[in-house]
Design a protein around this motif. Structure first.
Motif, PDB file in Angstrom:
ATOM      1  N   VAL A   1      -1.520  -0.725  -4.344  1.00  0.00           N
ATOM      2  CA  VAL A   1      -2.696  -0.450  -3.420  1.00  0.00           C
ATOM      3  C   VAL A   1      -3.252  -2.040  -2.884  1.00  0.00           C
ATOM      4  O   VAL A   1      -3.434  -2.165  -1.865  1.00  0.00           O
ATOM      5  CB  VAL A   1      -3.586   0.355  -3.913  1.00  0.00           C
ATOM      6  CG1 VAL A   1      -5.018   0.366  -3.307  1.00  0.00           C
ATOM      7  CG2 VAL A   1      -2.859   1.788  -4.253  1.00  0.00           C
ATOM      8  N   ARG A   2      -3.331  -2.849  -4.137  1.00  0.00           N
ATOM      9  CA  ARG A   2      -4.022  -3.869  -3.768  1.00  0.00           C
ATOM     10  C   ARG A   2      -3.367  -5.282  -3.369  1.00  0.00           C
ATOM     11  O   ARG A   2      -3.767  -6.006  -2.825  1.00  0.00           O
ATOM     12  CB  ARG A   2      -4.844  -4.392  -5.016  1.00  0.00           C
ATOM     13  CG  ARG A   2      -5.915  -3.501  -5.633  1.00  0.00           C
ATOM     14  CD  ARG A   2      -6.512  -3.834  -6.771  1.00  0.00           C
ATOM     15  NE  ARG A   2      -7.672  -3.118  -7.369  1.00  0.00           N
ATOM     16  CZ  ARG A   2      -8.755  -2.979  -7.032  1.00  0.00           C
ATOM     17  NH1 ARG A   2      -9.206  -3.836  -6.078  1.00  0.00           N
ATOM     18  NH2 ARG A   2      -9.666  -2.154  -7.833  1.00  0.00           N
ATOM     19  N   LYS A   3      -2.033  -5.214  -3.479  1.00  0.00           N
ATOM     20  CA  LYS A   3      -1.239  -6.294  -3.013  1.00  0.00           C
ATOM     21  C   LYS A   3       0.006  -5.803  -2.204  1.00  0.00           C
ATOM     22  O   LYS A   3       0.311  -6.459  -1.337  1.00  0.00           O
ATOM     23  CB  LYS A   3      -0.553  -6.923  -4.272  1.00  0.00           C
ATOM     24  CG  LYS A   3      -1.773  -7.514  -5.316  1.00  0.00           C
ATOM     25  CD  LYS A   3      -1.243  -7.968  -6.698  1.00  0.00           C
ATOM     26  CE  LYS A   3      -0.620  -9.190  -6.233  1.00  0.00           C
ATOM     27  NZ  LYS A   3      -0.372 -10.013  -7.846  1.00  0.00           N
ATOM     28  N   VAL A   4       0.891  -4.869  -2.449  1.00  0.00           N
ATOM     29  CA  VAL A   4       2.109  -4.681  -1.829  1.00  0.00           C
ATOM     30  C   VAL A   4       1.710  -4.022  -0.425  1.00  0.00           C
ATOM     31  O   VAL A   4       2.486  -4.717   0.479  1.00  0.00           O
ATOM     32  CB  VAL A   4       2.887  -3.549  -2.565  1.00  0.00           C
ATOM     33  CG1 VAL A   4       4.168  -3.425  -1.748  1.00  0.00           C
ATOM     34  CG2 VAL A   4       3.260  -4.201  -3.933  1.00  0.00           C
ATOM     35  N   ARG A   5       0.650  -3.203  -0.267  1.00  0.00           N
ATOM     36  CA  ARG A   5       0.733  -2.769   1.019  1.00  0.00           C
ATOM     37  C   ARG A   5       0.132  -3.751   1.883  1.00  0.00           C
ATOM     38  O   ARG A   5       0.443  -3.914   3.166  1.00  0.00           O
ATOM     39  CB  ARG A   5      -0.134  -1.281   1.122  1.00  0.00           C
ATOM     40  CG  ARG A   5       0.620  -0.171   0.443  1.00  0.00           C
ATOM     41  CD  ARG A   5      -0.079   1.028   0.137  1.00  0.00           C
ATOM     42  NE  ARG A   5       0.563   2.306  -0.280  1.00  0.00           N
ATOM     43  CZ  ARG A   5      -0.004   3.428  -0.789  1.00  0.00           C
ATOM     44  NH1 ARG A   5      -1.343   3.499  -0.556  1.00  0.00           N
ATOM     45  NH2 ARG A   5       0.716   4.253  -0.917  1.00  0.00           N
ATOM     46  N   PRO A   6      -0.836  -4.549   1.545  1.00  0.00           N
ATOM     47  CA  PRO A   6      -1.665  -5.407   2.258  1.00  0.00           C
ATOM     48  C   PRO A   6      -0.567  -6.625   2.556  1.00  0.00           C
ATOM     49  O   PRO A   6      -0.306  -6.937   3.590  1.00  0.00           O
ATOM     50  CB  PRO A   6      -2.743  -6.316   1.543  1.00  0.00           C
ATOM     51  CG  PRO A   6      -3.058  -5.095   0.379  1.00  0.00           C
ATOM     52  CD  PRO A   6      -1.886  -4.415   0.166  1.00  0.00           C
ATOM     53  N   LEU A   7       0.389  -6.880   1.687  1.00  0.00           N
ATOM     54  CA  LEU A   7       1.475  -7.835   2.000  1.00  0.00           C
ATOM     55  C   LEU A   7       2.346  -7.315   3.109  1.00  0.00           C
ATOM     56  O   LEU A   7       2.878  -8.212   4.001  1.00  0.00           O
ATOM     57  CB  LEU A   7       2.253  -8.048   0.657  1.00  0.00           C
ATOM     58  CG  LEU A   7       3.582  -8.968   0.957  1.00  0.00           C
ATOM     59  CD1 LEU A   7       3.298 -10.571   1.580  1.00  0.00           C
ATOM     60  CD2 LEU A   7       4.487  -9.134  -0.338  1.00  0.00           C
ATOM     61  N   ARG A   8       2.866  -6.147   3.083  1.00  0.00           N
ATOM     62  CA  ARG A   8       3.588  -5.310   4.097  1.00  0.00           C
ATOM     63  C   ARG A   8       2.829  -5.620   5.557  1.00  0.00           C
ATOM     64  O   ARG A   8       3.441  -6.061   6.403  1.00  0.00           O
ATOM     65  CB  ARG A   8       3.816  -4.087   3.868  1.00  0.00           C
ATOM     66  CG  ARG A   8       4.703  -3.691   2.895  1.00  0.00           C
ATOM     67  CD  ARG A   8       5.118  -2.098   2.843  1.00  0.00           C
ATOM     68  NE  ARG A   8       5.890  -1.936   1.757  1.00  0.00           N
ATOM     69  CZ  ARG A   8       5.689  -0.882   0.714  1.00  0.00           C
ATOM     70  NH1 ARG A   8       4.177  -0.100   0.895  1.00  0.00           N
ATOM     71  NH2 ARG A   8       6.475  -0.713  -0.457  1.00  0.00           N
ATOM     72  N   ARG A   9       1.670  -5.487   5.620  1.00  0.00           N
ATOM     73  CA  ARG A   9       0.908  -5.467   6.763  1.00  0.00           C
ATOM     74  C   ARG A   9       1.018  -7.262   7.297  1.00  0.00           C
ATOM     75  O   ARG A   9       1.366  -7.286   8.455  1.00  0.00           O
ATOM     76  CB  ARG A   9      -0.570  -5.289   6.826  1.00  0.00           C
ATOM     77  CG  ARG A   9      -0.937  -3.852   6.540  1.00  0.00           C
ATOM     78  CD  ARG A   9      -2.284  -3.529   6.882  1.00  0.00           C
ATOM     79  NE  ARG A   9      -3.162  -4.077   6.107  1.00  0.00           N
ATOM     80  CZ  ARG A   9      -3.700  -3.901   4.814  1.00  0.00           C
ATOM     81  NH1 ARG A   9      -3.181  -2.738   4.230  1.00  0.00           N
ATOM     82  NH2 ARG A   9      -4.590  -4.584   4.225  1.00  0.00           N
ATOM     83  N   ALA A  10       0.756  -8.219   6.326  1.00  0.00           N
ATOM     84  CA  ALA A  10       0.886  -9.521   6.635  1.00  0.00           C
ATOM     85  C   ALA A  10       2.404  -9.798   7.156  1.00  0.00           C
ATOM     86  O   ALA A  10       2.499 -10.436   8.284  1.00  0.00           O
ATOM     87  CB  ALA A  10       0.735 -10.361   5.451  1.00  0.00           C
TER      88      ALA A  10
END
Length: 366
Positions: A97-106
């Motif tokens: 939730v806090r790292k992987v999904r934001p990384l995907r967006r980036a």
């Protein structure tokens, strides 16, 4: 790295968090080429880490592109399980939730990214990382497998040599390093290491050392340990412990009986888009954000999008043979459209799994 900056221009960025990444920023500056830096702000970093971000921005005259987790997903996780659930059921769900999904967006806006991974950082997961690779877990600008290059320039550099470079160049570093912290992540999941301990022993110390990846570099594990399509999965098999994915109120979770009902219908009240997936599959994980976004768009209504159901069916483990025989499963993920007036489902033919491509597929066959 100079070649990478020249080749990809603004479509490549340095992932910034630790000492190795400061070294990469310093080197990027020395090349004289333009570069971008992004970082994940989980909301649970040490104060010293935020102070480092500020120092790096001022020292290099750059603006770090911060990626934040979705507030609703964080709220849902904390309300359901509390602030420290990772101590009880493992760090993977919180990191997702806090790292992987934001990384995907980036990464969806890039063709390549640069990381500070070193082989000697984690012998259990990073000993074989190459300097350049096709990212095994995430998708880039064009979408689909193979659309993102991952550059690990310091893969073959030892930690002591990185620190020699940092001291020589007199660049900002995290103040926590002077307190015994070597590998630094979120505050609740990081502690100093003792003399003689490996640097990764300060991360998720309550868990098995073989699993010490947060998901950003999960492909390091997947190449060796993840089951292939049909060899692991649900109901006690090798992938049973993987956290589920495609978690959204807009995505319907189908049971075996549910998808069999879809197959039996000669005509349907509305079309159904269904992903056949395994939660341990890195390519399924890579398309999660796009698929959930698509589901939410379609659930939002409107003349161009209403009347389409979006669903998921876990097709590994005991369901594999059925999915292969009846649902055209050959590899994960497989995406099927069940049209409203055609009995048999139509398989999505492309590896581009971004929202626009999936939406075009749906509209073309409605």
């Amino acid at each position: 790295m100079d070649r990478a900056l020249a080749m990809f221009g603004s479509e490549i960025a340095i992932a910034f968090s630790g000492a190795e990444d400061v070294a990469l920023i310093e080197y990027a500056k020395l090349t004289g080429r333009a570069f971008r830096v992004f970082s994940l702000d989980t909301g649970r970093l040490n104060p010293e880490t935020y102070q480092l971000f500020d120092k790096v921005e001022k020292h290099y005259g750059v603006r770090i592109e911060y990626m934040f987790p979705d507030a609703g997903e964080v709220q849902e996780l904390v309300r359901a399980k509390g602030l420290f659930s990772f101590y009880e059921d493992g760090h993977q769900e919180c990191c997702r939730v806090r790292k992987v999904r934001p990384l995907r967006r980036a990464l969806r806006g890039l063709r390549a990214w640069i990381t500070g991974q070193r082989k000697d950082q984690s012998p259990g997961t990073r000993a074989s990382i190459p300097v350049v690779q096709v990212d095994p877990s995430f998708e880039g600008l064009d979408g689909g497998a193979g659309s993102l290059i991952k550059w690990n320039p310091v893969a073959n550099v030892e930690g002591k040599d990185v620190w020699t470079f940092l001291r020589t160049m007199d660049v900002p570093v995290n103040a926590l390093h002077a307190q015994g912290y070597v590998s630094i992540g979120c505050e609740p999941c990081t502690r100093p290491v003792l003399p003689g301990q490996h640097e990764r022993e300060g991360r998720w110390w309550w868990e098995d050392a073989k699993a010490k990846e947060c998901g950003l570099h999960k492909g390091n594990i997947d190449r060796e340990a993840a089951p292939k399509a049909g060899t692991g999965g649900a109901n006690g098999s090798a992938g049973a412990g993987a956290p589920d994915i495609f978690q959204s109120q807009a995505v319907v979770g189908l049971t075996r009986a549910g998808i069999e009902n879809l197959l039996r219908l000669e005509s349907r009240a509305e079309p159904w888009l269904v992903v056949l997936y395994a939660p341990w599959c890195p390519f399924c994980q890579a398309m999660e954000a796009s698929y959930v976004e698509l589901a939410e768009k379609l659930a939002g209504g409107g003349s161009s999008s209403s009347g389409v159901k979006v669903a998921k069916f876990r097709a590994d483990g005991d369901q594999k043979a059925f999915a292969q025989a009846e649902l055209q499963l050959q590899s994960f993920p497989t995406i099927l459209l069940f049209p409203s007036r055609t009995a048999r489902p139509i398989k999505y033919p492309s590896e581009k799994r971004d929202v626009d491509s999936l939406l075009a597929f749906v509209h073309s066959l409605r």
